[in-house]
Design a protein around this motif. Structure first.
Motif, short mmCIF file in Angstrom:
data_model
loop_
_atom_site.label_atom_id
_atom_site.label_comp_id
_atom_site.label_asym_id
_atom_site.label_seq_id
_atom_site.Cartn_x
_atom_site.Cartn_y
_atom_site.Cartn_z
N LEU A 162 0.82 -1.22 0.00
CA LEU A 162 0.00 0.00 0.00
C LEU A 162 0.85 1.26 0.00
CD1 LEU A 162 -2.70 1.48 0.13
CD2 LEU A 162 -2.66 1.18 2.63
N PRO A 163 1.87 1.40 0.88
CA PRO A 163 2.69 2.61 0.83
C PRO A 163 3.37 2.85 -0.52
CG PRO A 163 3.07 1.44 2.89
CD PRO A 163 2.24 0.54 2.03
N LYS A 199 -0.51 9.51 1.75
CA LYS A 199 0.71 8.71 1.82
C LYS A 199 1.34 8.80 3.21
CE LYS A 199 4.68 6.78 0.62
NZ LYS A 199 5.01 5.63 1.40
N GLU A 200 1.39 10.00 3.79
CA GLU A 200 1.95 10.18 5.13
C GLU A 200 1.13 9.41 6.16
OE1 GLU A 200 4.17 14.44 5.41
OE2 GLU A 200 2.00 14.50 5.40
N THR A 201 -0.19 9.47 6.03
CA THR A 201 -1.06 8.75 6.96
C THR A 201 -0.85 7.25 6.86
OG1 THR A 201 -2.73 10.50 6.79
CG2 THR A 201 -3.44 8.36 7.67
N ALA A 202 -0.77 6.74 5.62
CA ALA A 202 -0.54 5.30 5.42
C ALA A 202 0.81 4.88 5.99
CB ALA A 202 -0.61 4.97 3.93
N ASP A 203 1.85 5.70 5.75
CA ASP A 203 3.18 5.38 6.28
C ASP A 203 3.16 5.30 7.81
OD1 ASP A 203 4.31 5.20 3.82
OD2 ASP A 203 5.36 7.12 3.89
N LEU A 204 2.51 6.28 8.43
CA LEU A 204 2.46 6.31 9.90
C LEU A 204 1.72 5.10 10.44
CD1 LEU A 204 3.02 7.78 12.56
CD2 LEU A 204 0.88 9.03 12.22
N LEU A 205 0.56 4.79 9.85
CA LEU A 205 -0.24 3.67 10.34
C LEU A 205 0.47 2.33 10.13
CD1 LEU A 205 -3.82 4.74 9.18
CD2 LEU A 205 -2.83 4.89 11.47
N LEU A 212 4.63 -1.61 16.61
CA LEU A 212 3.92 -1.86 17.86
C LEU A 212 3.54 -3.34 18.01
CD1 LEU A 212 1.62 1.28 18.20
CD2 LEU A 212 3.80 0.81 19.33
N ALA A 213 3.10 -3.96 16.91
CA ALA A 213 2.73 -5.38 16.99
C ALA A 213 3.94 -6.24 17.35
CB ALA A 213 2.11 -5.84 15.67
N SER A 214 5.04 -6.04 16.63
CA SER A 214 6.23 -6.86 16.89
C SER A 214 6.84 -6.55 18.25
CB SER A 214 7.26 -6.67 15.78
OG SER A 214 7.62 -5.30 15.64
N SER A 215 6.90 -5.27 18.60
CA SER A 215 7.49 -4.92 19.90
C SER A 215 6.60 -5.37 21.05
CB SER A 215 7.75 -3.41 19.98
OG SER A 215 6.54 -2.68 19.83
N PHE A 260 12.23 3.29 15.69
CA PHE A 260 11.20 4.12 16.30
C PHE A 260 11.50 5.60 16.07
CE2 PHE A 260 9.58 0.56 18.94
CZ PHE A 260 8.22 0.80 18.76
N PHE A 261 12.77 5.96 16.13
CA PHE A 261 13.13 7.36 15.90
C PHE A 261 12.87 7.78 14.46
CE2 PHE A 261 16.17 10.47 14.34
CZ PHE A 261 15.94 11.53 15.20
N MET A 262 13.22 6.90 13.51
CA MET A 262 13.17 7.28 12.10
C MET A 262 11.78 7.26 11.50
SD MET A 262 16.01 8.31 10.88
CE MET A 262 15.60 8.23 9.14
N TYR A 263 10.96 6.29 11.86
CA TYR A 263 9.74 6.07 11.10
C TYR A 263 8.45 6.43 11.82
CZ TYR A 263 12.62 4.05 7.55
OH TYR A 263 13.56 3.88 6.58
N VAL A 264 8.48 6.59 13.11
CA VAL A 264 7.30 7.07 13.80
C VAL A 264 7.51 8.56 14.07
CG1 VAL A 264 5.76 6.74 15.76
CG2 VAL A 264 7.01 4.81 14.83
N ARG A 265 7.37 9.34 13.02
CA ARG A 265 7.63 10.78 13.10
C ARG A 265 6.88 11.46 11.96
NH1 ARG A 265 11.14 11.42 8.94
NH2 ARG A 265 12.55 9.71 8.46
#
Length: 317
Positions: A162-163, A199-205, A212-215, A260-265
């Protein structure tokens, strides 16, 4: 330039700036990154070969470790050779086609998501081994291991669909210079001349879902492990049990800390140069360190490596 058609980019290729701001040290950086890349290949290939040849390591934990090594090789190979070509001034080294750019982003995201899922599977393996040792053979059988590994790879393959599709629908009609050493999502979005909100919303989700699922699986597994270890009264046994998890915990901390720093932003980062440094850490440094962490913290891996590369082994004695 490509023709002006709906939902199609105007840009035929992009230029990867890389580390142009440190031009005076580019040969040193090129040598450094080349050395790290070669070490990554050698270390991870050694793990794969040793686990494959040594029957003592034909266990679920090392089965997952070989998959992790395959991911590390792919993870670095999809970005580093292109970066090195740019450093060396190879013809077209800094240029990448539009299709090549999206392909690089797809593969990089696929491998990164697969690694997240694989680290969660490895945490589950340690949880069963320590907390449910009597049921280990039934819960983590070879069939279960193969299914878990296949699920990790399939899940990682589906995550970027999707992204990348949404990225392909954006128009790039202005500058084509990417201020990065590979086609990452954030610098690409900065060049788009159409609405990037979906696209930004899809990337964030998607990023949140994967991380979050894996962690959550990793945190739950190690929460139970820690609780179980605290019930062990003999300190020596407790240390021995924890040592089997220490390497995996170190790898998880390195990998997830930077992701977490790079992609949840948000889209606009405070410092592009700093983001490139962090990207170097999780795409080059971490894959080089992971095999060292596992081999140095694991007596069985060290023993297998010693047997595989000893003079007596080569002489067939």
């Amino acid at each position: 330039m490509q023709p002006d058609t709906p939902n199609r980019t105007h840009v035929a290729e992009f230029v990867l700036v890389g580390f142009a701001e440190v031009l005076e040290t580019r040969f040193f950086l090129c040598l450094l990154f080349l050395t790290m890349y070669l070490l990554t290949l050698v270390e991870n290939l050694a793990i794969i070969v040793v686990v494959g040849l040594d029957h003592r390591l034909h266990r679920p934990m090392y089965f997952f470790l070989t998959h992790l090594s395959c991911l590390e090789i792919g993870y670095t190979s999809v970005t580093v050779p292109k970066m090195l070509a740019g450093f060396l001034g190879v013809a077209g080294g800094q240029r990448i086609s539009y299709a090549g750019c999206l392909s690089q982003l797809f593969i990089f995201t696929f491998l990164g998501a697969t690694e997240c899922f694989l680290l969660a599977a490895m945490a589950y393996d340690r949880y069963v081994a320590i907390c449910l040792p009597l049921r280990y053979g039934a819960l983590v059988s070879w069939g279960a291991c193969v299914r878990l590994a296949a699920a990790c790879w399939l899940g990682g393959l589906l995550i970027p669909v999707l992204p990348i599709y949404l990225m392909s629908q954006l128009a790039f009609c202005g500058p084509n210079v990417i201020d990065h050493f590979f086609c990452d999502a954030s610098p690409l979005l900065a060049l788009a001349c159409s609405d990037v909100a979906p696209k930004e919303t899809a990337d964030l989700l998607v990023s949140l879902a994967v991380l979050l699922a894996s962690s959550a699986v990793i945190a739950a597994s190690y929460g139970r492990i820690v609780w179980t270890l605290l019930q062990i009264r003999v300190a020596a046994e407790r240390r021995k049990a924890f040592s089997t998890c220490a390497a995996h915990l170190a790898v998880v901390s390195l990998f997830y800390g930077t992701l977490f720093f790079m992609y949840v932003r948000t889209r606009v980062a405070s410092s592009i140069s700093f983001n490139k440094v962090v990207s170097v850490f999780y795409s080059i440094v971490t894959p080089m360190l992971n095999p060292l962490i596992y081999s140095l913290r694991n007596q069985q891996v060290k023993g297998a490596l010693g047997r595989a590369f000893s003079c007596r082994s080569w002489k067939g004695q």
